[in-house]
Design a protein around this motif. Structure first.
Motif, PDB file in Angstrom:
ATOM      1  N   GLU A 188       2.488 -10.388   4.969  1.00 48.52           N
ATOM      2  CA  GLU A 188       3.059  -9.050   4.834  1.00 48.52           C
ATOM      3  C   GLU A 188       3.825  -8.694   6.106  1.00 48.52           C
ATOM      4  O   GLU A 188       3.577  -9.233   7.187  1.00 48.52           O
ATOM      5  CB  GLU A 188       1.952  -8.014   4.605  1.00 48.52           C
ATOM      6  CG  GLU A 188       1.158  -8.199   3.334  1.00 48.52           C
ATOM      7  CD  GLU A 188      -0.005  -7.234   3.285  1.00 48.52           C
ATOM      8  OE1 GLU A 188       0.077  -6.255   2.539  1.00 48.52           O
ATOM      9  OE2 GLU A 188      -0.993  -7.460   4.014  1.00 48.52           O
ATOM     10  N   TRP A 189       4.735  -7.742   5.928  1.00 47.85           N
ATOM     11  CA  TRP A 189       5.445  -7.173   7.063  1.00 47.85           C
ATOM     12  C   TRP A 189       4.922  -5.757   7.295  1.00 47.85           C
ATOM     13  O   TRP A 189       4.716  -4.996   6.341  1.00 47.85           O
ATOM     14  CB  TRP A 189       6.945  -7.116   6.797  1.00 47.85           C
ATOM     15  CG  TRP A 189       7.611  -8.466   6.825  1.00 47.85           C
ATOM     16  CD1 TRP A 189       7.725  -9.341   5.803  1.00 47.85           C
ATOM     17  CD2 TRP A 189       8.233  -9.072   7.959  1.00 47.85           C
ATOM     18  NE1 TRP A 189       8.391 -10.477   6.203  1.00 47.85           N
ATOM     19  CE2 TRP A 189       8.722 -10.337   7.524  1.00 47.85           C
ATOM     20  CE3 TRP A 189       8.440  -8.688   9.283  1.00 47.85           C
ATOM     21  CZ2 TRP A 189       9.391 -11.210   8.386  1.00 47.85           C
ATOM     22  CZ3 TRP A 189       9.107  -9.548  10.140  1.00 47.85           C
ATOM     23  CH2 TRP A 189       9.581 -10.799   9.699  1.00 47.85           C
ATOM     24  N   ARG A 247       0.860  -1.181   0.000  1.00 50.53           N
ATOM     25  CA  ARG A 247       0.000   0.000   0.000  1.00 50.53           C
ATOM     26  C   ARG A 247       0.898   1.234   0.000  1.00 50.53           C
ATOM     27  O   ARG A 247       2.079   1.160   0.337  1.00 50.53           O
ATOM     28  CB  ARG A 247      -0.955   0.010   1.177  1.00 50.53           C
ATOM     29  CG  ARG A 247      -0.298   0.171   2.532  1.00 50.53           C
ATOM     30  CD  ARG A 247      -1.325   0.087   3.644  1.00 50.53           C
ATOM     31  NE  ARG A 247      -0.742   0.366   4.947  1.00 50.53           N
ATOM     32  CZ  ARG A 247      -1.390   0.192   6.103  1.00 50.53           C
ATOM     33  NH1 ARG A 247      -2.622  -0.285   6.100  1.00 50.53           N
ATOM     34  NH2 ARG A 247      -0.792   0.483   7.251  1.00 50.53           N
ATOM     35  N   ALA A 248       0.332   2.369  -0.398  1.00 44.50           N
ATOM     36  CA  ALA A 248       1.112   3.595  -0.529  1.00 44.50           C
ATOM     37  C   ALA A 248       1.613   4.067   0.837  1.00 44.50           C
ATOM     38  O   ALA A 248       1.020   3.769   1.875  1.00 44.50           O
ATOM     39  CB  ALA A 248       0.272   4.685  -1.187  1.00 44.50           C
ATOM     40  N   LEU A 301       4.312   5.028  -3.853  1.00 42.79           N
ATOM     41  CA  LEU A 301       3.102   4.382  -4.347  1.00 42.79           C
ATOM     42  C   LEU A 301       3.084   2.912  -3.964  1.00 42.79           C
ATOM     43  O   LEU A 301       4.120   2.315  -3.643  1.00 42.79           O
ATOM     44  CB  LEU A 301       3.029   4.525  -5.868  1.00 42.79           C
ATOM     45  CG  LEU A 301       3.097   5.947  -6.428  1.00 42.79           C
ATOM     46  CD1 LEU A 301       3.108   5.915  -7.953  1.00 42.79           C
ATOM     47  CD2 LEU A 301       1.943   6.791  -5.912  1.00 42.79           C
ATOM     48  N   ALA A 302       1.903   2.313  -4.021  1.00 44.58           N
ATOM     49  CA  ALA A 302       1.795   0.871  -3.830  1.00 44.58           C
ATOM     50  C   ALA A 302       2.587   0.172  -4.929  1.00 44.58           C
ATOM     51  O   ALA A 302       2.695   0.676  -6.061  1.00 44.58           O
ATOM     52  CB  ALA A 302       0.327   0.440  -3.868  1.00 44.58           C
ATOM     53  N   ASP A 303       3.156  -0.971  -4.603  1.00 40.67           N
ATOM     54  CA  ASP A 303       4.027  -1.761  -5.491  1.00 40.67           C
ATOM     55  C   ASP A 303       5.413  -1.158  -5.653  1.00 40.67           C
ATOM     56  O   ASP A 303       6.225  -1.673  -6.440  1.00 40.67           O
ATOM     57  CB  ASP A 303       3.417  -1.963  -6.890  1.00 40.67           C
ATOM     58  CG  ASP A 303       2.162  -2.817  -6.844  1.00 40.67           C
ATOM     59  OD1 ASP A 303       2.099  -3.714  -5.982  1.00 40.67           O
ATOM     60  OD2 ASP A 303       1.249  -2.579  -7.669  1.00 40.67           O
ATOM     61  N   ILE A 319       4.672   1.153   7.247  1.00 34.33           N
ATOM     62  CA  ILE A 319       5.043   0.551   5.965  1.00 34.33           C
ATOM     63  C   ILE A 319       4.462  -0.855   5.904  1.00 34.33           C
ATOM     64  O   ILE A 319       4.653  -1.656   6.821  1.00 34.33           O
ATOM     65  CB  ILE A 319       6.579   0.488   5.815  1.00 34.33           C
ATOM     66  CG1 ILE A 319       7.180   1.899   5.818  1.00 34.33           C
ATOM     67  CG2 ILE A 319       6.961  -0.257   4.534  1.00 34.33           C
ATOM     68  CD1 ILE A 319       8.701   1.906   5.854  1.00 34.33           C
ATOM     69  N   ARG A 320       3.720  -1.151   4.841  1.00 34.98           N
ATOM     70  CA  ARG A 320       3.245  -2.509   4.578  1.00 34.98           C
ATOM     71  C   ARG A 320       3.976  -3.029   3.343  1.00 34.98           C
ATOM     72  O   ARG A 320       3.931  -2.397   2.278  1.00 34.98           O
ATOM     73  CB  ARG A 320       1.749  -2.525   4.321  1.00 34.98           C
ATOM     74  CG  ARG A 320       0.898  -2.408   5.564  1.00 34.98           C
ATOM     75  CD  ARG A 320       0.806  -3.744   6.300  1.00 34.98           C
ATOM     76  NE  ARG A 320      -0.141  -3.671   7.408  1.00 34.98           N
ATOM     77  CZ  ARG A 320      -1.435  -3.969   7.305  1.00 34.98           C
ATOM     78  NH1 ARG A 320      -1.926  -4.351   6.130  1.00 34.98           N
ATOM     79  NH2 ARG A 320      -2.217  -3.877   8.354  1.00 34.98           N
ATOM     80  N   ALA A 321       4.663  -4.173   3.475  1.00 35.40           N
ATOM     81  CA  ALA A 321       5.461  -4.691   2.362  1.00 35.40           C
ATOM     82  C   ALA A 321       5.443  -6.212   2.359  1.00 35.40           C
ATOM     83  O   ALA A 321       5.277  -6.854   3.411  1.00 35.40           O
ATOM     84  CB  ALA A 321       6.905  -4.193   2.457  1.00 35.40           C
ATOM     85  N   ARG A 322       5.636  -6.777   1.184  1.00 39.10           N
ATOM     86  CA  ARG A 322       5.799  -8.223   1.024  1.00 39.10           C
ATOM     87  C   ARG A 322       7.212  -8.470   0.485  1.00 39.10           C
ATOM     88  O   ARG A 322       7.623  -7.853  -0.507  1.00 39.10           O
ATOM     89  CB  ARG A 322       4.756  -8.782   0.061  1.00 39.10           C
ATOM     90  CG  ARG A 322       4.680 -10.311   0.062  1.00 39.10           C
ATOM     91  CD  ARG A 322       3.596 -10.787  -0.891  1.00 39.10           C
ATOM     92  NE  ARG A 322       2.295 -10.293  -0.520  1.00 39.10           N
ATOM     93  CZ  ARG A 322       1.490 -10.855   0.398  1.00 39.10           C
ATOM     94  NH1 ARG A 322       1.919 -11.938   1.039  1.00 39.10           N
ATOM     95  NH2 ARG A 322       0.307 -10.346   0.649  1.00 39.10           N
ATOM     96  N   LEU A 323       7.967  -9.354   1.132  1.00 40.98           N
ATOM     97  CA  LEU A 323       9.351  -9.605   0.757  1.00 40.98           C
ATOM     98  C   LEU A 323       9.454 -10.716  -0.273  1.00 40.98           C
ATOM     99  O   LEU A 323       8.713 -11.700  -0.228  1.00 40.98           O
ATOM    100  CB  LEU A 323      10.179  -9.977   1.993  1.00 40.98           C
ATOM    101  CG  LEU A 323      10.272  -8.939   3.119  1.00 40.98           C
ATOM    102  CD1 LEU A 323      11.206  -9.445   4.211  1.00 40.98           C
ATOM    103  CD2 LEU A 323      10.751  -7.595   2.589  1.00 40.98           C
TER     104      LEU A 323
END
Length: 859
Positions: free
Chosen positions: A673-674, A609-610, A695-697, A625-629
Motif C-alpha cells: 500500500e501507499w 480505508r476510509a 469510503l474504503a475501496d 490516505i491509504r491506497a493500493r495502485l
C-alpha cells in the motif's frame, strides 16, 4: 431457415418497413420433399401457404421477397429436348404476400481472354466501362449463348432466337422484357394462350445479391468463387488466377451506373417507381470479421486465403481506381486531366509540396501511362486505352534520305532482367515492402528499381512489374517509317497496326513533322493480362494478443479543459497494457460512437480505508490516505512544489463527486500500500466532496498526463451515457471492453462556494456576509479584488432550521444580505441566539454553484 437480406432486418426502427428474404433451401425443403422432377416440385411453391404464413407472422409493414438465382428467376428451361418453358416462380412473384422480385445477380458481363474479347475488338480492356455496360443488357445471355464448352473455347456463338417471336423468353439478361410482358408457358414447345399470374410491371426488382470476385477475368463468371474445400471451387472462364481488385470495382460500378439511368431502368405505371430499385442492391460480401485480422489470421480462420481473389469487399472498398486517383491528384494541384487507365491501389501519399508531374510520375512509370495533349486537354492513358489505327502499308512514304522501313533491335545487354518496387502494404502493417519480377533466361544484370509512395497489395505490384518487364523486352523492336499528312491525326502514344506485311502492334513514341510525318514506334502488347504467380500477398498475422478488461473510470473535474462545460476526463490502465484503447459512448445499449483512441496509461488505484473530512486552506496533518495502485508509483514533493500544483490526485467521495487532494509525502508500505500524508484538501472547489468523506475501496486517480480529455457534443453534455473502453484492436462489443454508466456534470463551470460566512445582529435584523471566490485568475495577490467569473454577481441565500431543512431562500446581488427581524419572527416565532444559513453563488446559466453553510452565534 428464414434469413434477412444483407443490410436489412426483420425489425428496423430507422425505416418504415423491413425486408425479408426467403432462402431457396427453405422453400425446396419444405415444399419439395420427396419430389424428383424440379419443375413439378417448384410448381408447388405458390400453391403452398408459405408466403401467406410469413405475411401473417411479420405483418403488413415487412417487405417480403424470395432470393432467386439469376438462372432461375425468369423461368425453368429443362435441357431435355422437350421444348418446355415453365414460369415456375410466377405464382410466387404474383402472390399478394410477396412485395418484390428478388434476384441474386451474378450474370456474366464479359467474355475476355488473354488478347481480348473475340466479339468486341473495340474494347479497351476487360475493365472497359463501356464494354461492361454494354454486356449488362447484351452479350452472352442476351444476344447469344455458347452451345457447348468447345464452342466457348473456340468463341463460336449461337444467336438467341425464337420461333414465336419472343426471343426475350430465353434471355436471362433481358430483365426489362421479362418484367414488362405477360408470360406464356410452353409445354412440348407449344405456347400457351393463357398468361401466367404475373402482372407486367407490378413489382419492383431487388438484386438480393450482386458481386464479383477480385480476380482477373472475374466478370466472365462472377458466380465462381475460390475455396479448395468446396467441390464448386474454381476460377472464371479464361482467368489467369491473379488477384485483381480492378475487376471487382469496375463490375460493381458498371451495374450501379447502368441501373441509375432512367432510359434503361423504366418506371412502373403500377407503383410509380423504377423497375430495379437501386437503393436495394445488396453487394456480396461484407464480412463481420475484423479486417485485416481476417483474412490474415489463418490460425483462427481457415478460409482467409480465399479472400485474396474472392468476393469480399472488406479491405477493398476503401481503395482507389487508378483513373480516379490521377484525376484527384491533378485537381489538388489545380489541373484538369482526363485519365483513361486501369489499375487499383489502396492508398497514395503526397509527402509535401511538389510539382504536379513529380506527384504523378511514379504512377505513370509503374502502370505504363503516357500523356497525350490534344485540343488543349491533357490525357493520361494506358496502352489499352490508346487509339489504335490500322495503316495501309501502301501509305508508307519512301523519303530520299532514308529507307521506306527501318527496323532496329536494342542490344540484350541493355535490357533489364529484373524489376523491383518499394511500396507499403496493408498486410505488412503499412511498412515498406519489396516486390520484384525477374526474367530467369536473361544474361543481363540491368534492373528497373522503382519507389512508389503507395499502399498496394503485392499481387498488384508484381503484376505491374511483370507488365513493365514484358513491355521493355517486346519494345526492343523499333520501327521507323514516314506517312503523308493525311495521317495528321496520329499522336504520340497512339497504337498502330498494319493491314499486311508488318506484324504486331506498335506504340508511337516520336513524330517529326516536315514534308512528311516521320514516325518512330516501338513494338508493344496492347493488353497486360499475364499469368501472374499466385504467391500469397497476405502476410501471416500472429495470433492476436488477448487482453482483459481495463480499469476504466470517467471523471467530472473542475479543471478548465479545451471545451469548457463539455469535457469529461477518462483514466484507463490495464495489465497487460494493449498500447491503444478505444473509448465509446451511447445513450443506449447499442449504436456506440467512437469518442477517442488513447495511448495514455493512467495511474489509478483504490483506497484501502476510509478518508475522513479535513480542514480547508491549510495542511491536513491528521488524515492519511491509504491506497493500493493498479499501476504506477508515487513520490513525495516539497511543500513549495505542492503549493505550485504538484502531486494532485482525485478521490471519489461518498456523494459520487471527486475530491481533489494534494500530498507532500508518499511512502510505500511493506503491504504494497501507499500512504500519503501532509495533505491539502478540497482543492479547486471540491470542498463539497471533501466534506462528504471517502469510503474504503473508493477510486483514486493521479491527475497527470495519463488522463485523456474527451470533448462531448452540445447535445451530450449533461446526459447520462453508457461508455465502453477496450483495446483499439477489438470491436466495441468484445468482452475486452469495460462498460460504465456516467452522468456528465460541468463542474468546471460551477462557481466555487463562498468562504468566511459571518452573521451579527444589527438594529434587530441579522446581517449576513461572506467572501466570494473565483475559478479564473484568482491568484493575483496584488489585485484589490479578484475577477468576477460570471456576467453578474448573484447569490442564493438559504435559512435553515436546526435539522438542516431550508425554511427560507432569497437572492442577493452582493456578498452580503439582511435577514429581517420580521422574517425571523415569521420563521422561528422569536429572535434566535444561533442561526444556520448557506450561500451559493449563481452562475450565468442560472444554476447555483457549490454551497457553503455555517451555524453561527448571534451577538
Amino acid at each position: 431457415n428464414i434469413t434477412t437480406a444483407p443490410g436489412a432486418s426483420i425489425t428496423d426502427e430507422s425505416t418504415s418497413a423491413s425486408a425479408l428474404v426467403i432462402s431457396t433451401e427453405t422453400v425446396m425443403r419444405r415444399h419439395c420433399r420427396g419430389m424428383t422432377q424440379t419443375p413439378k416440385a417448384i410448381d408447388g411453391i405458390a400453391e403452398s401457404p408459405i408466403a401467406a404464413d410469413v405475411r401473417g407472422i411479420l405483418g403488413p409493414a415487412t417487405r417480403i421477397t424470395y432470393a432467386a438465382d439469376w438462372t432461375e428467376y425468369f423461368g425453368h428451361h429443362p435441357q431435355d429436348g422437350s421444348g418446355d418453358l415453365l414460369y415456375h416462380l410466377d405464382p410466387l412473384w404474383a402472390h399478394p404476400a410477396v412485395d418484390v422480385v428478388g434476384i441474386d445477380n451474378y450474370m456474366p458481363l464479359a467474355d475476355w481472354r488473354i488478347g481480348g474479347d473475340p466479339g468486341a475488338p473495340e474494347a479497351a480492356s476487360q475493365f472497359d466501362p463501356e464494354y461492361l455496360a454494354t454486356n449488362i443488357a447484351g452479350g452472352e445471355g442476351f444476344d447469344w449463348y455458347y452451345a457447348s464448352l468447345a464452342d466457348r473455347l473456340a468463341g463460336t456463338r449461337t444467336p438467341i432466337t425464337d420461333g414465336d417471336g419472343e426471343p426475350w423468353v430465353w434471355r436471362y439478361k433481358d430483365i426489362v422484357s421479362w418484367w414488362s410482358n405477360d408470360h406464356h408457358e410452353r409445354r412440348g414447345g407449344v405456347r400457351s394462350a393463357e398468361a401466367t399470374a404475373w402482372v407486367p410491371r407490378s413489382k419492383p426488382i431487388w438484386f438480393t445479391e450482386l458481386g464479383c470476385g477480385a480476380v482477373a477475368m472475374g466478370a466472365n463468371q462472377p458466380n465462381v468463387f475460390p475455396d479448395p474445400k468446396s467441390g464448386q471451387s474454381g476460377l472464371p472462364y479464361f482467368s489467369t488466377g491473379a488477384r485483381c481488385d480492378t475487376a471487382q470495382n469496375r463490375f460493381l460500378l458498371a451495374h450501379y451506373d447502368h441501373w441509375s439511368r432512367s432510359e434503361v431502368n423504366p418506371v412502373s405505371p403500377v407503383y410509380g417507381g423504377p423497375m430495379v430499385d437501386v437503393g436495394n442492391i445488396y453487394l456480396w460480401a461484407w464480412d463481420a470479421r475484423p479486417f485485416p485480422q481476417f483474412p490474415a489470421n489463418d490460425e483462427r480462420w481457415s478460409d482467409g486465403a480465399n479472400w485474396r481473389t474472392g468476393h469480399w469487399l472488406n479491405g477493398r472498398i476503401g481503395g482507389c481506381p487508378l483513373d480516379d486517383l490521377v484525376v484527384a491528384l491533378a485537381a489538388d494541384f489545380g489541373f484538369a486531366i482526363d485519365a483513361r487507365c486501369d489499375g487499383f491501389i489502396d492508398g497514395y501519399v503526397v509527402s509535401g509540396p511538389m510539382p504536379t508531374r513529380q506527384a504523378l510520375e511514379p504512377l505513370c512509370t509503374l502502370f505504363g501511362l503516357s500523356g497525350v495533349a490534344a485540343t488543349g486537354e491533357l490525357t493520361l492513358q494506358g496502352r489499352a486505352q490508346a487509339s489504335i489505327v490500322t495503316i495501309d502499308p501502301a501509305d508508307i512514304c519512301e523519303p530520299e534520305d532514308q529507307s521506306r522501313l527501318t527496323f532496329h533491335r536494342d542490344e540484350e545487354s541493355d535490357m533489364p532482367h529484373e524489376a523491383e518496387l518499394t511500396h507499403a502494404e496493408i498486410f505488412a502493417d503499412y511498412e515498406s515492402q519489396h516486390s520484384y519480377s525477374r526474367r530467369l533466361e536473361s544474361a543481363t544484370q540491368r534492373k528497373i528499381d522503382m519507389q512508389l509512395p503507395a499502399i498496394m497489395p503485392r499481387a498488384t505490384a508484381i503484376g505491374a512489374l511483370e507488365a513493365r518487364l514484358r513491355e521493355a523486352w517486346i519494345g526492343r523492336e523499333v520501327l521507323r517509317f514516314a506517312l503523308p499528312w493525311r495521317h495528321a491525326g496520329l499522336c504520340v502514344g497512339d497504337l498502330v497496326q498494319f493491314a499486311s506485311e508488318i506484324q504486331g502492334v506498335w506504340r508511337i513514341e516520336k513524330i517529326e513533322d516536315g514534308e512528311v510525318r516521320r514516325v518512330s514506334a516501338r513494338a508493344c502488347s496492347r493488353f497486360d493480362e499475364l499469368p501472374a504467380a499466385q504467391g500469397a500477398d497476405l502476410a501471416r498475422a500472429p495470433a492476436a494478443a488477448t487482453f482483459g478488461q481495463p480499469e476504466f473510470v470517467l471523471l467530472n473535474l473542475p479543471m478548465s479543459g479545451a471545451s469548457p462545460g463539455r469535457s469529461v476526463y477518462s483514466a484507463i490502465t490495464a495489465d497487460p497494457w494493449a498500447g491503444r484503447y478505444s473509448i465509446w459512448s451511447s445513450p443506449s445499449d447499442s449504436g456506440f460512437v467512437l469518442r477517442s483512441v488513447s495511448g495514455k496509461r493512467a495511474v489509478t488505484g483504490s483506497l484501502t480505508r476510509a478518508l475522513s473530512p479535513g480542514p480547508e486552506g491549510r495542511w491536513d496533518g491528521a488524515n492519511r490516505i491509504r491506497a493500493r495502485l493498479h499501476y504506477g508509483e508515487l513520490a513525495g514533493e516539497t511543500p513549495e512544489q505542492v503549493l505550485n500544483g504538484a502531486n494532485a490526485v482525485a478521490i471519489r467521495s461518498a456523494i459520487g463527486e471527486w475530491e481533489i487532494v494534494q500530498f507532500a509525502n508518499a511512502e510505500l508500505l511493506g503491504s504494497g500500500e501507499w500512504e500519503l500524508s501532509k495533505l491539502l484538501r478540497g482543492q479547486i472547489g471540491t470542498d463539497p466532496a471533501m466534506r462528504a468523506g471517502c469510503l474504503a475501496d473508493a477510486d483514486l486517480v493521479v491527475l497527470d498526463a495519463g488522463l485523456e480529455e474527451i470533448e462531448l457534443g452540445e447535445l451530450d453534455a449533461g446526459l447520462t451515457l453508457n461508455w465502453r473502453a477496450g483495446p483499439a484492436s477489438d470491436p466495441v462489443s468484445d468482452e475486452s471492453h469495460a462498460g460504465i454508466t456516467h452522468e456528465h456534470r460541468a463542474l468546471d463551470l460551477r462557481p466555487f462556494s463562498p468562504v468566511h460566512l459571518r452573521a451579527r445582529r444589527h438594529d434587530g435584523d441579522v446581517a449576513l456576509s461572506w467572501i466570494r471566490r473565483a475559478r479564473i485568475a484568482a491568484d493575483d495577490w496584488e489585485a484589490a479584488e479578484i475577477a468576477l467569473d460570471e456576467v453578474s454577481e448573484r447569490y442564493l441565500v438559504s435559512i435553515l432550521d436546526p435539522l438542516g431543512a431550508v425554511i427560507r431562500s432569497f437572492e442577493a446581488t452582493a456578498p452580503s444580505a439582511v435577514y429581517s427581524a420580521d422574517d425571523e419572527i415569521a420563521d422561528f416565532g422569536a429572535p434566535v441566539g444561533q442561526i444556520t444559513f448557506s450561500v451559493a453563488q449563481i452562475a450565468g446559466s442560472g444554476l447555483a454553484g457549490a454551497e457553503r453553510r455555517a451555524t453561527l452565534t448571534l451577538h
